[in-house]
Write a protein that holds these residues in place. Structure first.
Motif, short mmCIF file in Angstrom:
data_model
loop_
_atom_site.label_atom_id
_atom_site.label_comp_id
_atom_site.label_asym_id
_atom_site.label_seq_id
_atom_site.Cartn_x
_atom_site.Cartn_y
_atom_site.Cartn_z
N PRO A 1 0.78 -1.38 -0.01
CA PRO A 1 0.04 0.03 0.07
C PRO A 1 0.77 1.15 0.04
O PRO A 1 1.75 1.46 0.55
CB PRO A 1 -0.83 -0.01 1.33
N THR A 2 0.47 2.22 -0.95
CA THR A 2 1.25 3.29 -0.83
C THR A 2 -0.03 4.68 -0.96
O THR A 2 -1.02 4.45 -1.52
CB THR A 2 2.16 3.47 -1.79
N MET A 3 0.62 5.84 -0.98
CA MET A 3 -0.11 7.00 -1.31
C MET A 3 0.35 7.80 -2.61
O MET A 3 0.07 8.81 -2.88
CB MET A 3 -0.21 8.11 -0.12
N ASN B 1 -5.21 8.80 1.11
CA ASN B 1 -6.27 8.44 1.93
C ASN B 1 -6.63 9.80 2.89
O ASN B 1 -6.12 10.25 3.91
CB ASN B 1 -5.98 7.39 3.04
N GLN C 1 -7.04 10.14 6.81
CA GLN C 1 -5.53 10.11 7.90
C GLN C 1 -4.95 11.53 7.82
O GLN C 1 -3.68 11.75 8.61
CB GLN C 1 -4.88 9.08 7.66
N VAL D 1 -5.29 5.78 9.32
CA VAL D 1 -4.42 4.65 8.74
C VAL D 1 -5.06 3.23 9.01
O VAL D 1 -5.21 2.49 7.93
CB VAL D 1 -2.97 4.77 9.12
N VAL E 1 -8.03 2.46 6.74
CA VAL E 1 -7.86 2.10 5.10
C VAL E 1 -7.00 0.91 5.25
O VAL E 1 -7.41 0.05 4.28
CB VAL E 1 -7.24 3.44 4.66
N VAL E 2 -6.04 0.67 5.98
CA VAL E 2 -5.11 -0.54 5.95
C VAL E 2 -6.04 -1.77 6.08
O VAL E 2 -6.04 -3.00 5.54
CB VAL E 2 -4.02 -0.37 6.81
N PHE F 1 5.29 -2.96 4.88
CA PHE F 1 5.26 -1.45 5.03
C PHE F 1 6.56 -1.10 5.49
O PHE F 1 7.34 -1.68 5.84
CB PHE F 1 4.32 -1.33 6.16
N ASP G 1 8.20 4.64 8.46
CA ASP G 1 6.89 5.15 9.22
C ASP G 1 6.71 3.93 10.21
O ASP G 1 5.79 3.32 10.38
CB ASP G 1 5.71 5.09 8.31
N GLN H 1 3.79 3.67 12.35
CA GLN H 1 2.46 3.16 11.48
C GLN H 1 2.50 1.65 11.54
O GLN H 1 1.64 0.83 11.57
CB GLN H 1 2.58 3.80 10.09
C1 LIG Z 1 -0.01 2.87 4.76
C2 LIG Z 1 -0.73 3.93 3.97
C3 LIG Z 1 -0.75 3.54 2.37
C4 LIG Z 1 -2.26 4.06 4.54
O1 LIG Z 1 -2.99 5.26 3.58
C5 LIG Z 1 -0.21 5.25 4.38
O2 LIG Z 1 -0.24 5.68 5.62
C6 LIG Z 1 1.47 5.33 3.71
O3 LIG Z 1 1.59 5.67 2.54
O4 LIG Z 1 2.14 5.28 4.35
#
Ligand SMILES: CC(C)(CO)[C@@H](O)C(=O)[O-]
Ligand SMILES: Nc1ncnc2c1ncn2[C@@H]1O[C@H](COP(=O)(O)OP(=O)(O)OP(=O)(O)O)[C@@H](O)[C@H]1O
Ligand code: BAL
Length: 282
Positions: free
Chosen positions: A32-34, A62, A65, A132, A135-136, A150, A154, A157
């Motif tokens: 998962p990424t933004m 997202n 968050q 977070v 959505v995760v 991940f 982070d 997280q």
């Molecule tokens: C894990 C994630 C994709 C959730 O939106 C975000 O927090 C990130 O990019 O680290």
């Protein structure tokens, strides 16, 4: 291969592709990424390809968050470049839903993870880790991969997600990926693009200071003094405010790790309008 990655925008299409791979006996890793992908993200994709037969990247900025005062609107979005990077990395599937696919009308559920979400970034970004975790949890249940990866960049997280997946019995193995850094030590981050040239020159001090504090603590210095000195050095280097420089238990993130327990040094500090975070093992 040149038309890869296949881009899907709906949960139904994501599930259909993952089910087709499963029917062939293939294993699946989710990353998962933004978006605004950089070498840190791509290292997680490579890790996924080493662990599993197929990698699914997700790109979703997202909204839940981000606090209202944060950078949701200005967060970098560049899907075409990201798709090219995923193609070069050989990633076969990108899930890039829009906000209404993830949060349809009437959406009412929030996942909150106590204790490990509190303090550090959780104290500075109220609601962030609930956004977070929610959505995760959704992404894991939507894709149901074998493994989800991940970055340690982070770090809080990562621990929140591990706790959440264990507590909710989500049948996905959560893996961490090492932080990828610039040659001068600065952790790669999409938000580094906000730094001015002068701030970029000062930014590596964050990692350097953590390395120095870790060495002092390993050599017997009192952690409280070493941490206070580190914050003062960062202020001298032009950071401010320095939100925290703390030593925590590497797994629970509880303060003052018990003797023999692995520790983690974590820091967050602003350089101009950019909030930087970093962490290292002690
Ligand atoms: C894990 C994630 C994709 C959730 O939106 C975000 O927090 C990130 O990019 O680290
Ligand atoms: N330098 C890095 N090394 C390894 N993984 C990273 C690095 N930077 C980000 N990641 C990981 O990539 C995943 C997606 O992160 P995200 O899209 O938020 O990127 P980012 O560069 O951390 O952006 P931001 O500036 O918003 O923090 C997360 O698991 C994150 O920990
Ligand atoms: N890289 C973590 C996502 C965020 O800062 O919102």
């Amino acid at each position: 291969m040149s038309d890869l990655p296949r881009i899907v925008r709906t949960v139904a299409d994501l599930r259909q592709q993952v089910a087709a791979w499963r029917a062939e006996g293939l294993t699946v890793a989710l990353v998962p990424t933004m978006g605004a992908l950089h070498e840190g993200h791509l290292s997680l994709m490579r890790q996924g390809a080493e662990m599993c037969d197929r990698v699914v990247a997700t790109i979703f900025v997202n909204p839940t968050q981000f606090a209202p005062s944060e950078d949701l609107d200005s967060y970098p979005r560049r899907e075409a470049q990201d798709v090219a990077a995923l193609r070069a990395a050989g990633v076969p599937l990108l899930f890039a839903p829009d906000v209404t696919e993830m949060y349809p009308n009437g959406f009412s559920t929030t996942v909150t993870v106590a204790t490990v979400s509190e303090g550090l970034c959780g104290a500075r970004r109220p609601g962030h880790f609930a956004g977070v975790a929610t959505v995760v949890a959704k992404l894991l249940l939507q894709a149901l991969p074998d493994v989800a990866i991940f970055g340690e960049k982070d770090y809080q997280q990562l621990q929140v997600i591990r706790r959440m997946a264990r507590d909710l019995d989500i049948p996905v193995r959560i893996e961490g990926g090492e932080t990828v850094r610039e040659a001068d030590g600065l952790a790669l981050s999409s938000r580094n693009a906000y730094l001015t040239a002068e701030e970029r020159a000062a930014a590596p001090a964050l990692h350097r200071v953590l390395v120095e504090v870790a060495a002092r603590i390993r050599h017997g210095a009192a952690p409280a003094q070493a941490l206070a000195d580190a914050a003062a050095v960062l202020e001298d280097e032009g950071f401010g405010p320095v939100e925290y420089v703390e030593l925590r238990d590497a797994e629970t993130l509880a303060p003052d790790p018990a003797p023999g327990r692995p520790g983690r040094l974590l820091a967050a500090a602003w350089l101009g309008k950019t909030r930087l975070i970093d962490n290292i093992a002690v």
